[in-house]
Design a protein around this motif. Structure first.
Motif, PDB file in Angstrom:
ATOM      1  N   ALA A  80       0.831  -1.210   0.000  1.00 18.46           N
ATOM      2  CA  ALA A  80       0.000   0.000   0.000  1.00 18.46           C
ATOM      3  C   ALA A  80       0.862   1.254   0.000  1.00 18.46           C
ATOM      4  N   VAL A  81       1.972   1.227   0.746  1.00 20.70           N
ATOM      5  CA  VAL A  81       2.892   2.360   0.762  1.00 20.70           C
ATOM      6  C   VAL A  81       3.536   2.540  -0.614  1.00 20.70           C
ATOM      7  N   GLY A  82       3.855   1.426  -1.284  1.00 22.22           N
ATOM      8  CA  GLY A  82       4.432   1.519  -2.630  1.00 22.22           C
ATOM      9  C   GLY A  82       3.477   2.166  -3.622  1.00 22.22           C
ATOM     10  N   VAL A  83       2.195   1.830  -3.525  1.00 25.71           N
ATOM     11  CA  VAL A  83       1.208   2.458  -4.400  1.00 25.71           C
ATOM     12  C   VAL A  83       1.088   3.945  -4.078  1.00 25.71           C
ATOM     13  N   ALA A  84       1.137   4.287  -2.782  1.00 26.69           N
ATOM     14  CA  ALA A  84       1.065   5.696  -2.383  1.00 26.69           C
ATOM     15  C   ALA A  84       2.250   6.479  -2.947  1.00 26.69           C
ATOM     16  N   ARG A  85       3.410   5.836  -2.995  1.00 23.26           N
ATOM     17  CA  ARG A  85       4.586   6.500  -3.559  1.00 23.26           C
ATOM     18  C   ARG A  85       4.392   6.756  -5.054  1.00 23.26           C
ATOM     19  N   GLN A  86       3.871   5.788  -5.780  1.00 22.62           N
ATOM     20  CA  GLN A  86       3.596   5.986  -7.207  1.00 22.62           C
ATOM     21  C   GLN A  86       2.551   7.078  -7.420  1.00 22.62           C
ATOM     22  N   ARG A  87       1.546   7.109  -6.540  1.00 23.90           N
ATOM     23  CA  ARG A  87       0.503   8.125  -6.683  1.00 23.90           C
ATOM     24  C   ARG A  87       1.076   9.528  -6.479  1.00 23.90           C
ATOM     25  N   ALA A  88       1.978   9.673  -5.510  1.00 24.15           N
ATOM     26  CA  ALA A  88       2.575  10.985  -5.251  1.00 24.15           C
ATOM     27  C   ALA A  88       3.342  11.478  -6.478  1.00 24.15           C
ATOM     28  N   ALA A  89       4.090  10.557  -7.107  1.00 24.26           N
ATOM     29  CA  ALA A  89       4.842  10.944  -8.301  1.00 24.26           C
ATOM     30  C   ALA A  89       3.897  11.344  -9.435  1.00 24.26           C
ATOM     31  N   ALA A  90       2.792  10.604  -9.613  1.00 20.56           N
ATOM     32  CA  ALA A  90       1.820  10.944 -10.659  1.00 20.56           C
ATOM     33  C   ALA A  90       1.162  12.293 -10.371  1.00 20.56           C
ATOM     34  N   GLU A  91       0.881  12.576  -9.116  1.00 18.23           N
ATOM     35  CA  GLU A  91       0.277  13.856  -8.745  1.00 18.23           C
ATOM     36  C   GLU A  91       1.224  15.006  -9.040  1.00 18.23           C
TER      37      GLU A  91
END
Length: 514
Positions: A256-267
């Motif tokens: 879940a933290v890994g997905v959050a990291r990808q989301r931050a980069a996309a944002e």
């Protein structure tokens, strides 16, 4: 008799002037620019990967396609108000789009510079000249004393280059094609920006779906840990089951933290597309809704005119073709016409007296009509260079067309195969959920170990995550198809001007029409 001779002389002079003017007009109309023709491309009658369901129906209606047609807000076919707002923000503030708009204005100014050669150049000047003439220039002996003198001048000058052999016309044609290429590149940057915003937006929402999925998975595994802990405390299971349950929970939390990291980069990427600092932009979590818009590809022949990058490559060929004519004209005579009228006097007080008037018709130095004889091969090399540039632009145009067709076919095949893959993946999700329910029931009844339960939960998570990613890929492939086709189109007329997003010195965005 004298009057008759005088009249006859005037008539002969007028005839010579008229004949000379007609000759000049004929020479000026003789352009050395090769006849331009767009290279023929073997265009198929239909796209190979077009789904049968899209061959006769779709969301859009194909009009008479052309690169100059107004594209409209094609992203509205997704019916997403959030996306609509993001597209408008990107159009108003994206720095790459502003740079492209500035390049359009530069090219239009260059065209105006080239067009100015059609008209004479007028100048006016005033000031003194301190000079000492040589004795020889005055017909005096070599040692004669010629005192220096101050000469005041106030005069207007005019200069004009006759358009012999299409020299000026070819230069204007090349500048016009350059300007049109710049406008096509602006549309290409604009389309790329619109597509990037939409694709990044859908990727961000797909990551939101994954985050929601992991949130539910973590909550489910926390309940599982509590269940195993209770059974372990009661002596019904071993510590191995408890350790496996805790490991499964920690793994889900890490993912879940890994997905959050990808989301931050996309944002952050989306913020840059909108022309904002990542620290000043945040996007609320919003899971992705499957995209149902169907895009008919239309006729392949329309692709050559609808894609702005192809139009830019074609205009580059036209500019290179005009420069071939410009290079050819360098082998022929050049005519510069100059003239001056004003006043000259030794003193400022007598400068504007009628007796101080002076005029000049012809070149200040050299000759008006110049013919090139020898230049060491420079003009020949320049002509070869112009031909080679044209050949390069033709090859690049053909390459651009082939790339465009490949991108359309890729997007069509992606969408066609993704439909089948999504249907199969949905069946896999249903089967995995059924297996998970059965494993939990059997575990409570003591028929299987907790490892079997964890396997079924991991299968559900993997299946649901794959389904989410396929839904995101479907949305992004739809955007890619629209981009490959050159943007949206419909029953729209060609605009009179391109809307250029500009900013003044204070940084305030504004829209200009040129």
């Amino acid at each position: 008799m004298k009057r008759f001779d005088s009249a006859a002389g005037i008539m002969r002079t007028a005839q010579r002037v008229l004949a000379g003017g007609l000759l000049m007009a004929l020479v000026a109309a003789c352009s050395l620019e090769p006849q331009y023709k767009r290279p023929d491309m073997g265009v198929p009658s239909a796209f190979k990967e077009t789904p049968e369901a899209l061959q006769h129906e779709g969301t859009w209606k194909a009009a008479q396609p052309s690169d100059a047609l107004e594209r409209g807000q094609w992203w509205t076919i997704f019916g997403d108000e959030t996306l609509n707002k993001l597209e408008e923000q990107a159009r108003a503030a994206n720095p790459d789009l502003k740079a492209a708009a500035a390049r359009v204005r530069q090219s239009r100014a260059s065209l105006d510079v080239a067009r100015s050669a059609w008209f004479p150049e007028l100048d006016a000047g005033f000031g003194p000249t301190r000079e000492r003439l040589s004795p020889a220039s005055q017909g005096l002996p070599q040692n004669a004393d010629v005192p220096p003198m101050t000469l005041w001048r106030a005069q207007a000058t005019a200069s004009y280059e006759a358009d012999l052999f299409g020299r000026v016309g070819s230069n204007v044609s090349a500048a016009r094609a350059d300007s049109q290429q710049s406008e096509a590149l602006y549309r290409s940057v604009q389309l790329a920006l619109q597509a990037d915003v939409a694709a990044t937006y859908f990727a961000l929402r797909e990551l939101d779906t994954e985050q929601d999925l992991f949130s539910r998975t973590v909550a489910l595994r926390e309940e599982g840990v509590k269940l195993v802990q209770r059974r372990f405390d009661e002596g019904e299971v071993s510590e191995l089951d408890l350790s496996q349950a805790k490991n499964s929970l920690a793994s889900a939390q890490a993912d879940a933290v890994g997905v959050a990291r990808q989301r931050a980069a996309a944002e952050h990427s989306l913020a840059i597309l909108l022309g904002k600092l990542p620290s000043d932009f945040s996007f609320a979590q919003q899971p992705l809704v499957p995209v149902t818009a169907k895009v008919p590809p239309g006729l392949p022949s329309a692709l050559l005119e609808r894609r702005p990058d192809i139009a830019a490559a074609e205009r580059a060929m036209a500019a290179a073709n005009a420069r071939v004519g410009l290079a050819r004209s360098a082998f022929f005579p050049k005519l510069d016409i100059t003239g001056a009228f004003g006043y000259e006097s030794a003193g400022l007080g007598e400068l504007f007296m009628w007796s101080s008037r002076t005029f000049l018709l012809g070149p200040f130095a050299g000759t008006a009509l110049s013919l090139p004889i020898f230049d060491g091969g420079r003009r020949k090399a320049q002509l070869t260079q112009a031909h080679a540039q044209y050949d390069e632009d033709v090859a690049q145009y053909r390459s651009q067309v082939l790339t465009a067709f490949r991108e359309v076919e890729d997007s069509l095949s992606d969408l066609r195969l993704l439909d089948d893959q999504i249907h199969a993946q949905n069946d896999a999700v249903d089967a995995a959920k059924r297996a998970q329910h059965l494993s939990q029931t059997q575990y409570r009844e003591g028929q299987i170990s907790y490892l079997d339960v964890l396997d079924s939960e991991r299968s559900v998570l993997a299946a649901e995550r794959q389904a989410s990613q396929l839904t995101g890929a479907q949305a992004e492939s739809t955007v890619s198809l629209i981009r490959a086709l050159g943007g949206g189109w419909g029953d729209m007329s060609a605009p009179k001007a391109i809307d250029l997003v500009d900013s003044d010195s204070s940084g305030t965005s504004k829209v200009t029409k040129q």
